[in-house]
Scaffold this motif. Structure first.
Motif, PDB file in Angstrom:
ATOM      1  N   LEU A  82       0.869  -1.043   0.471  1.00  0.00           N
ATOM      2  CA  LEU A  82       0.071  -0.159  -0.037  1.00  0.00           C
ATOM      3  C   LEU A  82       1.102   1.029  -0.339  1.00  0.00           C
ATOM      4  N   LYS A  84       0.037   4.510  -0.966  1.00  0.00           N
ATOM      5  CA  LYS A  84      -0.833   5.783  -0.879  1.00  0.00           C
ATOM      6  C   LYS A  84      -2.204   5.817  -0.126  1.00  0.00           C
ATOM      7  N   ALA A  85      -2.204   6.681  -0.087  1.00  0.00           N
ATOM      8  CA  ALA A  85      -3.995   6.786   0.398  1.00  0.00           C
ATOM      9  C   ALA A  85      -3.723   8.545   0.603  1.00  0.00           C
ATOM     10  N   LEU A  92     -11.244  10.382  -2.450  1.00  0.00           N
ATOM     11  CA  LEU A  92      -9.729   9.226  -2.338  1.00  0.00           C
ATOM     12  C   LEU A  92      -8.779   8.452  -2.962  1.00  0.00           C
ATOM     13  N   VAL A  94      -6.418   5.129  -3.417  1.00  0.00           N
ATOM     14  CA  VAL A  94      -5.276   4.467  -2.677  1.00  0.00           C
ATOM     15  C   VAL A  94      -4.837   4.315  -3.838  1.00  0.00           C
ATOM     16  N   TYR A 122     -13.622   0.384   1.415  1.00  0.00           N
ATOM     17  CA  TYR A 122     -13.327   0.495   2.412  1.00  0.00           C
ATOM     18  C   TYR A 122     -13.725   1.042   4.148  1.00  0.00           C
ATOM     19  N   SER A 176      -8.004   7.741  10.100  1.00  0.00           N
ATOM     20  CA  SER A 176      -7.176   6.657   9.083  1.00  0.00           C
ATOM     21  C   SER A 176      -8.331   6.178   9.132  1.00  0.00           C
ATOM     22  N   ILE A 190      -4.900   2.831   8.196  1.00  0.00           N
ATOM     23  CA  ILE A 190      -4.591   3.431   7.038  1.00  0.00           C
ATOM     24  C   ILE A 190      -4.406   4.724   7.742  1.00  0.00           C
ATOM     25  N   VAL A 192      -4.155   8.639   6.012  1.00  0.00           N
ATOM     26  CA  VAL A 192      -5.033   9.075   4.997  1.00  0.00           C
ATOM     27  C   VAL A 192      -3.931  10.523   4.734  1.00  0.00           C
TER      28      VAL A 192
END
Length: 194
Positions: A82, A84-85, A92, A94, A122, A176, A190, A192
Motif C-alpha cells: 500500500l 498511497k492513501a 480519496l 488509494v 474501505y 485513518s 491506514i 489518510v
C-alpha cells in the motif's frame, strides 16, 4: 639532475593520485568517480567515465518512491505494498503496488490477481462506516487496471504493477481507514493524507 627530475615526477604523481581519490568541495569529501583507461591506439580519449546503468520504467516501478505504508504477502511470496492513501478535493485515491517474487535469474514471476469491484470498499475507522468505490456517469468503477468487463480489477503481469482505487473522501475528522482486499488481506488503520 636526473634525480631531481625523477623526484619531481614522483611527487607530482603522488599529488595527482591524491587529488583523484578525494575531491574536496566546501569541506565535504566526494567519492572518486570510476575511470577506465582506453589504449591510445583505439582513437578514443585516454580516460573516460563509467556510464551509469539506465533503469527501465518497469524496473523503477518495483521500488516504491516512498516507504510503503503497509505490506501484505500474496500467493507464494508475491508482495502487495500500500503506497498511497491521499485525499484531493472530495476524492480519496488509494494505490497498491503488486511486486511478483523474483526467479533465480532475477526476472519476475508471473503474478495474477482478480477481484470484483463491488467487493472492494474501505471502512471509515472513526464512523465505522463502509464506503464503496466511486463510479463515473456510465457506471464504470474508478479503478485501474480494469478488466474488459469494467466490473473487475484484473492484474496479469510478470513485472511490478500498480493498482489504483478511487473512493469518496472520508470527512476531515477521520484520521485513518481500513481496506480489506479480497484474497490478500486487511490493511488496517491506514493514515489518510490531505
Amino acid at each position: 639532475m636526473k634525480v631531481k627530475i625523477l623526484a619531481s615526477l614522483i611527487c607530482a604523481s603522488a599529488f595527482l593520485a591524491g587529488c583523484d581519490q578525494i575531491s574536496s568541495i566546501g569541506g565535504k569529501e566526494e567519492p572518486k568517480q570510476e575511470q577506465t583507461a582506453v589504449p591510445p591506439s583505439s582513437g578514443e580519449n585516454l580516460i573516460r567515465s563509467e556510464e551509469t546503468p539506465q533503469v527501465s520504467q518497469k524496473a523503477a516501478v518495483a521500488m516504491p518512491e516512498t516507504t510503503p505504508i503497509q505490506t501484505q504477502e500474496y500467493g507464494d511470496g508475491d508482495m502487495v505494498h500500500l503506497t498511497k492513501a491521499r485525499v484531493v478535493g472530495q476524492i480519496l485515491t488509494v494505490e497498491f503496488l503488486f511486486v511478483p517474487k523474483r526467479k533465480p535469474d532475477g526476472s519476475y514471476r508471473y503474478v495474477s490477481y482478480e477481484t470484483k469491484l463491488d467487493n472492494v470498499s474501505y471502512i471509515d475507522d472513526a464512523a465505522a462506516q463502509k464506503v464503496s468505490l466511486l463510479q463515473d456517469e456510465a457506471g464504470v468503477y474508478m479503478a485501474s487496471p480494469l478488466a474488459s468487463n469494467k466490473t473487475e480489477i484484473r492484474i496479469n503481469d510478470d513485472d511490478p504493477i500498480k493498482m489504483t482505487l478511487k473512493f469518496p473522501a472520508p470527512p476531515p475528522s477521520t484520521p485513518s481507514i481500513s481496506i480489506d482486499l479480497p484474497q490478500i488481506g486487511s490493511f488496517d488503520a491506514i493514515p489518510v493524507s490531505r
